[in-house]
Structure formats: structure tokens, C-alpha cells
Design a protein around this motif. Sequence first.
Motif, PDB file in Angstrom:
ATOM      1  N   PHE A 158       0.815  -1.210   0.000  1.00  0.00           N
ATOM      2  CA  PHE A 158       0.000   0.000   0.000  1.00  0.00           C
ATOM      3  C   PHE A 158       0.853   1.266   0.000  1.00  0.00           C
ATOM      4  CE2 PHE A 158      -2.956   3.080   2.055  1.00  0.00           C
ATOM      5  CZ  PHE A 158      -3.955   3.028   1.101  1.00  0.00           C
ATOM      6  N   LEU A 159       1.886   1.289   0.818  1.00  0.00           N
ATOM      7  CA  LEU A 159       2.691   2.500   0.933  1.00  0.00           C
ATOM      8  C   LEU A 159       3.597   2.727  -0.265  1.00  0.00           C
ATOM      9  CD1 LEU A 159       3.710   2.468   4.722  1.00  0.00           C
ATOM     10  CD2 LEU A 159       1.963   3.857   3.598  1.00  0.00           C
ATOM     11  N   THR A 160       3.931   1.680  -0.998  1.00  0.00           N
ATOM     12  CA  THR A 160       4.815   1.834  -2.147  1.00  0.00           C
ATOM     13  C   THR A 160       4.063   2.035  -3.454  1.00  0.00           C
ATOM     14  OG1 THR A 160       4.939  -0.593  -2.342  1.00  0.00           O
ATOM     15  CG2 THR A 160       6.691   0.519  -1.118  1.00  0.00           C
ATOM     16  N   LEU A 161       2.737   2.134  -3.411  1.00  0.00           N
ATOM     17  CA  LEU A 161       1.990   2.468  -4.623  1.00  0.00           C
ATOM     18  C   LEU A 161       2.441   3.845  -5.120  1.00  0.00           C
ATOM     19  CD1 LEU A 161      -1.667   1.385  -3.760  1.00  0.00           C
ATOM     20  CD2 LEU A 161      -0.126   0.288  -5.385  1.00  0.00           C
ATOM     21  N   PRO A 162       2.626   4.002  -6.424  1.00  0.00           N
ATOM     22  CA  PRO A 162       3.098   5.283  -6.973  1.00  0.00           C
ATOM     23  C   PRO A 162       2.018   6.348  -6.988  1.00  0.00           C
ATOM     24  CG  PRO A 162       2.670   3.748  -8.747  1.00  0.00           C
ATOM     25  CD  PRO A 162       2.482   2.972  -7.485  1.00  0.00           C
ATOM     26  N   THR A 163       1.505   6.650  -5.819  1.00  0.00           N
ATOM     27  CA  THR A 163       0.506   7.702  -5.651  1.00  0.00           C
ATOM     28  C   THR A 163       0.867   8.500  -4.416  1.00  0.00           C
ATOM     29  OG1 THR A 163      -0.897   6.232  -4.329  1.00  0.00           O
ATOM     30  CG2 THR A 163      -1.331   6.314  -6.699  1.00  0.00           C
ATOM     31  N   THR A 164       0.250   9.642  -4.264  1.00  0.00           N
ATOM     32  CA  THR A 164       0.542  10.471  -3.098  1.00  0.00           C
ATOM     33  C   THR A 164      -0.128   9.886  -1.859  1.00  0.00           C
ATOM     34  OG1 THR A 164      -1.381  11.889  -3.419  1.00  0.00           O
ATOM     35  CG2 THR A 164       0.637  12.501  -4.585  1.00  0.00           C
ATOM     36  N   MET A 165       0.338  10.308  -0.705  1.00  0.00           N
ATOM     37  CA  MET A 165      -0.255   9.854   0.550  1.00  0.00           C
ATOM     38  C   MET A 165      -1.690  10.368   0.675  1.00  0.00           C
ATOM     39  SD  MET A 165       2.022   7.972   1.954  1.00  0.00           S
ATOM     40  CE  MET A 165       1.760   7.830   3.720  1.00  0.00           C
ATOM     41  N   SER A 166      -1.944  11.575   0.152  1.00  0.00           N
ATOM     42  CA  SER A 166      -3.301  12.117   0.220  1.00  0.00           C
ATOM     43  C   SER A 166      -4.267  11.292  -0.620  1.00  0.00           C
ATOM     44  CB  SER A 166      -3.311  13.580  -0.240  1.00  0.00           C
ATOM     45  OG  SER A 166      -2.856  13.690  -1.572  1.00  0.00           O
ATOM     46  N   GLU A 167      -3.809  10.799  -1.769  1.00  0.00           N
ATOM     47  CA  GLU A 167      -4.664   9.964  -2.619  1.00  0.00           C
ATOM     48  C   GLU A 167      -4.964   8.633  -1.946  1.00  0.00           C
ATOM     49  OE1 GLU A 167      -2.691  11.874  -6.661  1.00  0.00           O
ATOM     50  OE2 GLU A 167      -2.175   9.853  -6.014  1.00  0.00           O
ATOM     51  N   LYS A 168      -3.970   8.040  -1.317  1.00  0.00           N
ATOM     52  CA  LYS A 168      -4.192   6.773  -0.600  1.00  0.00           C
ATOM     53  C   LYS A 168      -5.173   6.978   0.546  1.00  0.00           C
ATOM     54  CE  LYS A 168       0.494   4.926  -1.423  1.00  0.00           C
ATOM     55  NZ  LYS A 168       1.224   6.116  -1.885  1.00  0.00           N
ATOM     56  N   PHE A 169      -4.960   8.031   1.331  1.00  0.00           N
ATOM     57  CA  PHE A 169      -5.814   8.262   2.493  1.00  0.00           C
ATOM     58  C   PHE A 169      -7.240   8.592   2.063  1.00  0.00           C
ATOM     59  CE2 PHE A 169      -7.801  11.044   5.625  1.00  0.00           C
ATOM     60  CZ  PHE A 169      -7.668  10.288   6.781  1.00  0.00           C
ATOM     61  N   LEU A 170      -7.388   9.446   1.050  1.00  0.00           N
ATOM     62  CA  LEU A 170      -8.726   9.838   0.617  1.00  0.00           C
ATOM     63  C   LEU A 170      -9.505   8.650   0.073  1.00  0.00           C
ATOM     64  CD1 LEU A 170     -10.750  12.096   0.250  1.00  0.00           C
ATOM     65  CD2 LEU A 170      -9.727  12.598  -1.973  1.00  0.00           C
ATOM     66  N   ALA A 171      -8.817   7.737  -0.619  1.00  0.00           N
ATOM     67  CA  ALA A 171      -9.488   6.546  -1.137  1.00  0.00           C
ATOM     68  C   ALA A 171     -10.038   5.699   0.011  1.00  0.00           C
ATOM     69  CB  ALA A 171      -8.523   5.732  -1.994  1.00  0.00           C
ATOM     70  N   ARG A 172      -9.225   5.460   1.012  1.00  0.00           N
ATOM     71  CA  ARG A 172      -9.675   4.677   2.160  1.00  0.00           C
ATOM     72  C   ARG A 172     -10.751   5.426   2.954  1.00  0.00           C
ATOM     73  NH1 ARG A 172      -9.927  -0.120   2.327  1.00  0.00           N
ATOM     74  NH2 ARG A 172     -10.152   0.077   4.584  1.00  0.00           N
ATOM     75  N   PHE A 173     -10.608   6.740   3.064  1.00  0.00           N
ATOM     76  CA  PHE A 173     -11.578   7.556   3.793  1.00  0.00           C
ATOM     77  C   PHE A 173     -12.959   7.454   3.144  1.00  0.00           C
ATOM     78  CE2 PHE A 173     -13.880  11.545   4.339  1.00  0.00           C
ATOM     79  CZ  PHE A 173     -13.859  11.699   5.721  1.00  0.00           C
ATOM     80  N   LEU A 174     -13.015   7.549   1.819  1.00  0.00           N
ATOM     81  CA  LEU A 174     -14.293   7.471   1.112  1.00  0.00           C
ATOM     82  C   LEU A 174     -14.913   6.088   1.230  1.00  0.00           C
ATOM     83  CD1 LEU A 174     -13.645   9.540  -2.144  1.00  0.00           C
ATOM     84  CD2 LEU A 174     -14.898  10.224  -0.100  1.00  0.00           C
ATOM     85  N   ILE A 175     -14.091   5.051   1.254  1.00  0.00           N
ATOM     86  CA  ILE A 175     -14.621   3.693   1.351  1.00  0.00           C
ATOM     87  C   ILE A 175     -15.322   3.472   2.687  1.00  0.00           C
ATOM     88  CG2 ILE A 175     -13.947   1.259   1.565  1.00  0.00           C
ATOM     89  CD1 ILE A 175     -11.890   1.771  -0.614  1.00  0.00           C
ATOM     90  N   VAL A 176     -14.708   3.954   3.787  1.00  0.00           N
ATOM     91  CA  VAL A 176     -15.274   3.693   5.117  1.00  0.00           C
ATOM     92  C   VAL A 176     -16.346   4.705   5.510  1.00  0.00           C
ATOM     93  CG1 VAL A 176     -13.142   2.589   5.885  1.00  0.00           C
ATOM     94  CG2 VAL A 176     -13.482   5.025   6.317  1.00  0.00           C
ATOM     95  N   THR A 177     -16.519   5.777   4.751  1.00  0.00           N
ATOM     96  CA  THR A 177     -17.550   6.767   5.065  1.00  0.00           C
ATOM     97  C   THR A 177     -18.657   6.731   4.008  1.00  0.00           C
ATOM     98  OG1 THR A 177     -16.202   8.464   3.958  1.00  0.00           O
ATOM     99  CG2 THR A 177     -16.010   8.270   6.357  1.00  0.00           C
TER     100      THR A 177
END
Length: 298
Positions: free
Chosen positions: A117-136
Amino acid sequence: RKYSLYLTAKTDKRMNTTDTFSLSRFGWVLKRDLTENWKLNLLRFVGLYALITMVLIVNLWWISKLKVNPTPDSTFFFNTFYSNLMTFLILLYFFIGYYCASTIMETMKNKAGRTTFLTLPTTMSEKFLARFLIVTVGFSIAFILAVLLMEMTYHLILPLFDVPKDFNQILIFSDKMWLFSDMEGTTSHSSYWGDNHYSIWLAQLLTITELAWIGSLFMIGGVYWKKKSLLKTLCLLVVITIVGFNQLLALYFRWRLRYDLNIIISVSILTFLILFNWWLSYRIFKRSQVVKPKFGLL
């Protein structure tokens, strides 16, 4: 892996991915998470539907067995059923939502998942926002779909219960099903701490905001603790409440429902705290490392 390769190919090598948000990369991260965990998400949805249906059946059974002497008009049973059902649905939404919030970083609960998850070539904000939207947002959509399935189940099983004819109507189209129905006007009463006078809908809005604020605390716990985050966060909140903030909470509950202005101030402060907790969750996640510190807390 194919999504990682795609994102790598699409990422400009000269772009600084630490602070640049890309909607296309965010979309692929979100799609990757949903497709890789679709079986688990489907199982959770089935469990959610089963739980809501169980609440429906228990309420119908209780109403069918309710005996009142003298017997009131038929609307009494229907209104009682609606009131109980809505109360349970709201509580289920928030309490199950707490569980979902605590699983915001479940993809990082082991070393392999954390590394991927952390080594995906995306920003930390993109990773967090994706997970945030899934759980909300994702959980909210799943809950609405489960309620719609409950509506269908309601009409299928209704003939099995001895209830008045008033029950033969579509639940989700009734005004009584919605949050602020029958909440117009104000209430005035005296309590141990003095006279209270406030709008009923504002009091209900305050309760919803308080429950949402508690959910934001579970999200912080879910980001900080990747394993057993729900239990750890719950235990920590109980200890903090008992040891350090019991007097402060008593003062707050004494003050919150006095007048409309008190409620508006409380809702405003809690809304700010919810946004702050979401920001704090992101800041904690942004400091995540592939190799966890050896002496991390709990």
C-alpha cells in the motif's frame, strides 16, 4: 500488481508525487481497493443486511405480541413500530460506522499489505482519501442499499405477522422514517440544573453531531493502530473518560441542552473537532513507514 504497473507507467517521472494530487491516480487507487477486496466487502454487506432484517423481524414480532388494554387505535401500533425501527437503524448506522472507521487502514495490518500500500506510486493524500471514502461514503451507500432490501423483505414477511392494516405501506416513503420528522416546535421543562427551553430538531442535530464526533475518534484509532484498533480505541476512550474527563463531560451535559444558542455553539465546536480529527488522521497516516518502529506504542 497490474494496477501498480499501470500507475507507474502513467506517472510522470519528473513529477513530485509527495504533494501533487491527481484525480486519475486517485480513481485507480480507489478501484484497486474495491476490486481486490470485493469478496470481503460483499460478505460484510450480507452481514449488514442480515442484521437490519433481524431488527425488522424483532420489531414486527414484538408489535404483533403487544397487548394493550384498553386497545388503542391502530395508529398507535404503527407509530410505535416506526419509532422503534428508526431508533435501531440510527444506532446501527453509527455503531457499525464506528467499526468501519476503525478499519480505515486495515490494508496495512501486516507487513506485506503495508509495503504494497505505501509503495503504490501515488501520493499519501490519494491513498488516504481513497480509504476515507470507502469507510464513510462507501459504508453509507451500503447501508442505504441494505435498508432498501429491508423494505422488500418487509413486504414479503408482513403476512406472517398479526398486525393492523396500517402496516401495509411503503416504509421509506413515510414521513416518520426520516430523521427530523415530527420534530417541529420547541420544548420547555425543568431539570436539576434549571429551566430548559430549546428547539427539538436542534437537540436531535446535536445528538447526531456528537455521534459523528465519536466516529472521528475511532478513525484516529484506526490509523494509529492497524490491528485490533476498535478494541484499543474503545478501551482508551473509556479509561480517559473515567480518569480524566468525567467532570468535564458532566459539565457539558449540564450545559448543552439549555437553550438554542447553547446547542448551536455545541454543534459548531463539535463540527470543528470532527474536521480536526479527520485532518489529524491524515497527518498520522502521512508519517507511516514501511518498516514500523521497533518500540511503537501498543
